[in-house]
Design a protein around this motif. Structure first.
Motif, PDB file in Angstrom:
ATOM      1  N   GLU A  50     -37.077 -13.971  53.666  1.00  0.00           N
ATOM      2  CA  GLU A  50     -36.798 -14.853  52.523  1.00  0.00           C
ATOM      3  C   GLU A  50     -36.032 -16.098  52.968  1.00  0.00           C
ATOM      4  O   GLU A  50     -36.300 -17.216  52.520  1.00  0.00           O
ATOM      5  CB  GLU A  50     -36.008 -14.094  51.459  1.00  0.00           C
ATOM      6  CG  GLU A  50     -36.824 -13.031  50.744  1.00  0.00           C
ATOM      7  CD  GLU A  50     -35.977 -12.248  49.739  1.00  0.00           C
ATOM      8  OE1 GLU A  50     -34.772 -12.570  49.618  1.00  0.00           O
ATOM      9  OE2 GLU A  50     -36.521 -11.343  49.086  1.00  0.00           O
ATOM     10  N   ARG A  54     -37.275 -19.884  52.708  1.00  0.00           N
ATOM     11  CA  ARG A  54     -36.496 -20.858  51.944  1.00  0.00           C
ATOM     12  C   ARG A  54     -36.150 -22.089  52.793  1.00  0.00           C
ATOM     13  O   ARG A  54     -36.270 -23.224  52.331  1.00  0.00           O
ATOM     14  CB  ARG A  54     -35.200 -20.209  51.437  1.00  0.00           C
ATOM     15  CG  ARG A  54     -34.372 -21.110  50.518  1.00  0.00           C
ATOM     16  CD  ARG A  54     -33.137 -20.374  50.030  1.00  0.00           C
ATOM     17  NE  ARG A  54     -32.266 -20.053  51.140  1.00  0.00           N
ATOM     18  CZ  ARG A  54     -31.407 -20.946  51.687  1.00  0.00           C
ATOM     19  NH1 ARG A  54     -31.352 -22.179  51.234  1.00  0.00           N
ATOM     20  NH2 ARG A  54     -30.635 -20.558  52.692  1.00  0.00           N
ATOM     21  N   GLU A  57     -39.218 -24.222  53.213  1.00  0.00           N
ATOM     22  CA  GLU A  57     -39.523 -24.966  51.990  1.00  0.00           C
ATOM     23  C   GLU A  57     -38.605 -26.179  51.845  1.00  0.00           C
ATOM     24  O   GLU A  57     -39.043 -27.266  51.464  1.00  0.00           O
ATOM     25  CB  GLU A  57     -39.373 -24.046  50.768  1.00  0.00           C
ATOM     26  CG  GLU A  57     -40.479 -23.010  50.648  1.00  0.00           C
ATOM     27  CD  GLU A  57     -40.255 -22.095  49.452  1.00  0.00           C
ATOM     28  OE1 GLU A  57     -39.241 -22.290  48.747  1.00  0.00           O
ATOM     29  OE2 GLU A  57     -41.086 -21.194  49.234  1.00  0.00           O
ATOM     30  N   GLU A  58     -37.312 -25.995  52.136  1.00  0.00           N
ATOM     31  CA  GLU A  58     -36.349 -27.094  52.031  1.00  0.00           C
ATOM     32  C   GLU A  58     -36.667 -28.195  53.035  1.00  0.00           C
ATOM     33  O   GLU A  58     -36.555 -29.385  52.724  1.00  0.00           O
ATOM     34  CB  GLU A  58     -34.926 -26.566  52.261  1.00  0.00           C
ATOM     35  CG  GLU A  58     -34.401 -25.716  51.112  1.00  0.00           C
ATOM     36  CD  GLU A  58     -32.991 -25.213  51.365  1.00  0.00           C
ATOM     37  OE1 GLU A  58     -32.491 -25.426  52.496  1.00  0.00           O
ATOM     38  OE2 GLU A  58     -32.410 -24.618  50.446  1.00  0.00           O
TER      39      GLU A  58
END
Length: 342
Positions: A50, A54, A57-58
């Motif tokens: 995860e 994350r 994605e950032e």
């Protein structure tokens, strides 16, 4: 993730302590411990996955934002850091129409340097220092120049990646030393006198006011003297009166008529020294107070009389009026007189 690893370590430690006291239950507890550790490892793996997703994605979001954000160049004042102008180079043709882009920046640089009808430019003529009646120096203002070519080069250089560009403003203080002031009036190195009719009140007043305005002005080495800047507006608000003046080849009445006699007297005095003329104009008609071609016409906001002190030494201007005569003397110290370049 650090907390989970810590939790596994604690679980193992507690379990090992328990095993040490109950050997008969070792197999069962070892199996339970292995199951707990396996569960925690699954949780850690899920958590790490995860976190990685994350972070990815950032990073992608940040990259997308940077790609969408247009490159800009901010022009700031070097002292106040105030943003004067913001350019978006691509919108102005940078990279595709470079000649048009540079033309746009060059035009803008010229406008802010020299000013427009609506706004004053950054370029400022020097207002020379002067000696007051008490012998103390009354400070003027330094010469300020905005280097237009340098500004263009800085903007073009910053346009590829964007950034901040400071205005290339250069200030030049008067070229004299404070310790020179007490001796600058010692030696007269040039002088010239003209005459006027004291019965003509308006003209006489204007000559006296303009002479007073240039009296005791200090001309440092390399200083550029501007008659209009030094004298200022020759209008009623500053005490000037109506008198005859030459306009387009004719003599007409106008406020400030007569100040050209002061500028012309100064010209004939300073012309005896090695100065460089920056701006000099003759009248459209012959004037009677100096020989033909020896005049210097001025008009505030228009033509000016300007010269650079290239004599190699600081000078002092003395201008006096008495009984219908106007005398301009150029002085310096006795020591500097020997170094004077003619």
């Amino acid at each position: 993730m650090g907390k989970l690893n810590w939790g596994i370590s604690m679980l193992l430690a507690v379990s090992l302590v328990g095993l040490a006291g109950c050997s008969e239950q070792t197999s069962t507890r070892e199996k339970e411990l292995e199951e707990r550790v396996a569960e925690l490892e699954k949780q850690i793996a899920a958590y790490e996955k995860e976190e990685k997703e994350r972070e990815q994605e950032e990073a992608e979001k940040k990259k997308e934002e940077e790609e969408q954000k247009p490159i800009t160049v901010e022009i700031v004042h070097p002292e106040t850091k105030e943003v004067i102008k913001t350019f978006t180079p691509l919108e102005l043709g940078y990279g595709t129409k470079d000649s048009e882009f540079e033309k746009e920046i060059k035009t803008w640089a010229k406008e802010i340097a020299r000013g427009t009808e609506q706004e004053e430019g950054y370029d400022q003529r020097m207002i020379p220092d002067r000696i007051g009646k008490d012998g103390q120096v009354i400070k003027g203002n330094p010469r300020v120049i905005l280097e237009e070519t340098e500004l263009l080069e800085r903007v073009v250089e910053a346009s590829e990646k964007g950034g901040t560009v400071e205005l290339p403003l250069y200030k030049t203080e008067s070229g004299y030393k404070p310790e020179d002031v007490p001796t600058l009036g010692e030696a007269v190195v040039a002088t010239y006198t003209t005459y006027y009719n004291t019965n003509v009140a308006g003209r006489s007043k204007n000559i006296e006011l303009s002479a007073e305005a240039i009296n005791n002005v200090i001309l440092g080495t390399g200083d550029i003297f501007s008659f209009n800047t030094t004298v200022g507006p020759s209008d009623k608000a500053h005490g000037y009166q109506e008198a005859e003046e030459a306009v387009n080849g004719k003599l007409v009445m106008g406020v400030g008529g007569g100040i050209c006699q002061t500028s012309s007297t100064l010209y004939n005095a300073i012309d005896k020294l090695g100065v460089k003329y920056v701006e000099h104009h003759n009248h459209s008609v012959n004037v009677g107070y100096v020989p033909k071609g020896r005049d210097a016409t001025v008009s505030y906001g228009g033509v000016d009389f300007r010269f650079e002190n290239t004599t190699g030494v600081p000078l002092l201007v003395k201008a006096t009026t008495k009984n219908g005569s106007l005398t301009v003397e150029i002085r310096t110290s006795k020591a500097y007189k020997k170094q004077l370049k003619n």
